[in-house]
Design a protein around this motif. Structure first.
Motif, PDB file in Angstrom:
ATOM      1  N   LEU A  93     -17.401   2.419   0.738  1.00  0.00           N
ATOM      2  CA  LEU A  93     -16.721   2.868   1.949  1.00  0.00           C
ATOM      3  C   LEU A  93     -15.624   3.848   1.574  1.00  0.00           C
ATOM      4  O   LEU A  93     -15.140   3.841   0.437  1.00  0.00           O
ATOM      5  N   HIS A  94     -15.193   4.666   2.532  1.00  0.00           N
ATOM      6  CA  HIS A  94     -14.044   5.539   2.324  1.00  0.00           C
ATOM      7  C   HIS A  94     -12.775   4.691   2.299  1.00  0.00           C
ATOM      8  O   HIS A  94     -12.719   3.604   2.887  1.00  0.00           O
ATOM      9  N   LYS A  95     -11.732   5.193   1.621  1.00  0.00           N
ATOM     10  CA  LYS A  95     -10.469   4.446   1.519  1.00  0.00           C
ATOM     11  C   LYS A  95      -9.883   4.145   2.896  1.00  0.00           C
ATOM     12  O   LYS A  95      -9.347   3.065   3.137  1.00  0.00           O
ATOM     13  N   LYS A  96     -10.019   5.096   3.814  1.00  0.00           N
ATOM     14  CA  LYS A  96      -9.489   4.910   5.167  1.00  0.00           C
ATOM     15  C   LYS A  96     -10.229   3.764   5.867  1.00  0.00           C
ATOM     16  O   LYS A  96      -9.610   2.940   6.544  1.00  0.00           O
ATOM     17  N   GLN A  97     -11.553   3.697   5.687  1.00  0.00           N
ATOM     18  CA  GLN A  97     -12.322   2.610   6.288  1.00  0.00           C
ATOM     19  C   GLN A  97     -11.920   1.267   5.695  1.00  0.00           C
ATOM     20  O   GLN A  97     -11.794   0.268   6.413  1.00  0.00           O
ATOM     21  N   VAL A  98     -11.696   1.220   4.385  1.00  0.00           N
ATOM     22  CA  VAL A  98     -11.276  -0.022   3.730  1.00  0.00           C
ATOM     23  C   VAL A  98      -9.937  -0.475   4.283  1.00  0.00           C
ATOM     24  O   VAL A  98      -9.737  -1.655   4.598  1.00  0.00           O
ATOM     25  N   ARG A  99      -8.989   0.458   4.435  1.00  0.00           N
ATOM     26  CA  ARG A  99      -7.670   0.117   4.987  1.00  0.00           C
ATOM     27  C   ARG A  99      -7.795  -0.408   6.416  1.00  0.00           C
ATOM     28  O   ARG A  99      -7.168  -1.406   6.782  1.00  0.00           O
ATOM     29  N   GLU A 100      -8.620   0.254   7.231  1.00  0.00           N
ATOM     30  CA  GLU A 100      -8.778  -0.176   8.625  1.00  0.00           C
ATOM     31  C   GLU A 100      -9.408  -1.564   8.713  1.00  0.00           C
ATOM     32  O   GLU A 100      -8.960  -2.408   9.484  1.00  0.00           O
ATOM     33  N   LEU A 101     -10.445  -1.800   7.914  1.00  0.00           N
ATOM     34  CA  LEU A 101     -11.121  -3.100   7.953  1.00  0.00           C
ATOM     35  C   LEU A 101     -10.223  -4.220   7.443  1.00  0.00           C
ATOM     36  O   LEU A 101     -10.133  -5.277   8.067  1.00  0.00           O
ATOM     37  N   SER A 102      -9.558  -3.994   6.325  1.00  0.00           N
ATOM     38  CA  SER A 102      -8.697  -5.051   5.788  1.00  0.00           C
ATOM     39  C   SER A 102      -7.512  -5.303   6.711  1.00  0.00           C
ATOM     40  O   SER A 102      -7.066  -6.440   6.879  1.00  0.00           O
ATOM     41  N   GLY A 103      -6.999  -4.248   7.360  1.00  0.00           N
ATOM     42  CA  GLY A 103      -5.912  -4.423   8.324  1.00  0.00           C
ATOM     43  C   GLY A 103      -6.353  -5.223   9.530  1.00  0.00           C
ATOM     44  O   GLY A 103      -5.625  -6.087  10.020  1.00  0.00           O
ATOM     45  N   ALA A 104      -7.558  -4.965  10.027  1.00  0.00           N
ATOM     46  CA  ALA A 104      -8.069  -5.706  11.183  1.00  0.00           C
ATOM     47  C   ALA A 104      -8.300  -7.174  10.832  1.00  0.00           C
ATOM     48  O   ALA A 104      -8.049  -8.063  11.651  1.00  0.00           O
ATOM     49  N   VAL A 105      -8.741  -7.426   9.615  1.00  0.00           N
ATOM     50  CA  VAL A 105      -8.979  -8.811   9.196  1.00  0.00           C
ATOM     51  C   VAL A 105      -7.668  -9.572   9.117  1.00  0.00           C
ATOM     52  O   VAL A 105      -7.561 -10.711   9.590  1.00  0.00           O
ATOM     53  N   THR A 106      -6.629  -8.962   8.536  1.00  0.00           N
ATOM     54  CA  THR A 106      -5.353  -9.670   8.396  1.00  0.00           C
ATOM     55  C   THR A 106      -4.587  -9.725   9.715  1.00  0.00           C
ATOM     56  O   THR A 106      -3.975 -10.735  10.039  1.00  0.00           O
ATOM     57  N   ARG A 107      -4.613  -8.655  10.492  1.00  0.00           N
ATOM     58  CA  ARG A 107      -3.841  -8.570  11.719  1.00  0.00           C
ATOM     59  C   ARG A 107      -4.468  -9.374  12.854  1.00  0.00           C
ATOM     60  O   ARG A 107      -3.805 -10.171  13.514  1.00  0.00           O
ATOM     61  N   GLU A 108      -5.755  -9.187  13.089  1.00  0.00           N
ATOM     62  CA  GLU A 108      -6.407  -9.770  14.252  1.00  0.00           C
ATOM     63  C   GLU A 108      -7.132 -11.069  13.946  1.00  0.00           C
ATOM     64  O   GLU A 108      -7.657 -11.711  14.851  1.00  0.00           O
ATOM     65  N   GLY A 109      -7.224 -11.439  12.687  1.00  0.00           N
ATOM     66  CA  GLY A 109      -7.949 -12.657  12.336  1.00  0.00           C
ATOM     67  C   GLY A 109      -9.448 -12.505  12.486  1.00  0.00           C
ATOM     68  O   GLY A 109     -10.164 -13.473  12.719  1.00  0.00           O
ATOM     69  N   ALA A 110      -9.932 -11.288  12.368  1.00  0.00           N
ATOM     70  CA  ALA A 110     -11.363 -11.027  12.496  1.00  0.00           C
ATOM     71  C   ALA A 110     -12.072 -11.327  11.180  1.00  0.00           C
ATOM     72  O   ALA A 110     -11.442 -11.585  10.154  1.00  0.00           O
TER      73      ALA A 110
END
Length: 161
Positions: A93-110
């Motif tokens: 994945l692109h670095k931006k996609q990795v940041r977005e996915l990991s942020g959504a997992v930690t922030r939203e509990g997804a």
């Protein structure tokens, strides 16, 4: 003697699906990611010998990996290609996609859930991962009731002509 027919190898199309994911989770954004595979793993995927039933994706050392995805060992004649069938596999994945996915997992509990593995037009293996949230038991019951009603409705329409 009848000759045993071999299943054709998949050149493009779906190699494995996680049908249970649609029942257990509310799927959000779906992202296509490349996957790092060994040669025999690609052959096993093309033969359709993979399972995403217990698979999940997660972050490790700033990268996204696919865990617990079972890809069977490739056995061609007397040669057996050895590899760990459930080893963690890196997703590309692109670095931006990795940041977005990991942020959504930690922030939203997804949760990152692999939905399917498929081959694109160039013959490369791709993993479709979805950002998902778990369903409650009553949501699952409602989905079952809706599916049963659709099946009954289709049967009634067939009978009436």
């Amino acid at each position: 003697m009848a000759e045993a027919r071999k299943k054709p190898l998949i050149s493009h199309g779906t190699a494995a699906q996680n049908r249970r994911a649609r029942f257990d989770y509310k799927l959000g954004d779906v992202i296509e990611a490349g996957i790092v595979l060994l040669g025999p793993e690609v052959k096993s995927l093309r033969a359709g010998r993979a399972s995403l039933a217990e698979a999940w994706a997660g972050e490790r050392d700033g990268e996204i990996f696919l865990f617990n995805c079972h890809i069977s060992e490739w056995q061609a004649g007397s040669v057996v290609a050895k590899f760990d069938p459930v080893r963690p596999r890196k997703l590309l994945l692109h670095k931006k996609q990795v940041r977005e996915l990991s942020g959504a997992v930690t922030r939203e509990g997804a949760t990152l859930v692999p939905v399917e593995i498929r081959f694109n037009d160039q013959g490369r293996a791709k993993v479709m991962i979805a950002l998902a949230t778990g369903k409650k038991q009553h949501d699952k019951r409602a989905d079952i009731a809706k599916r049963d009603w659709q099946r009954d409705k289709a049967r009634l329409m067939r009978e009436k002509g």
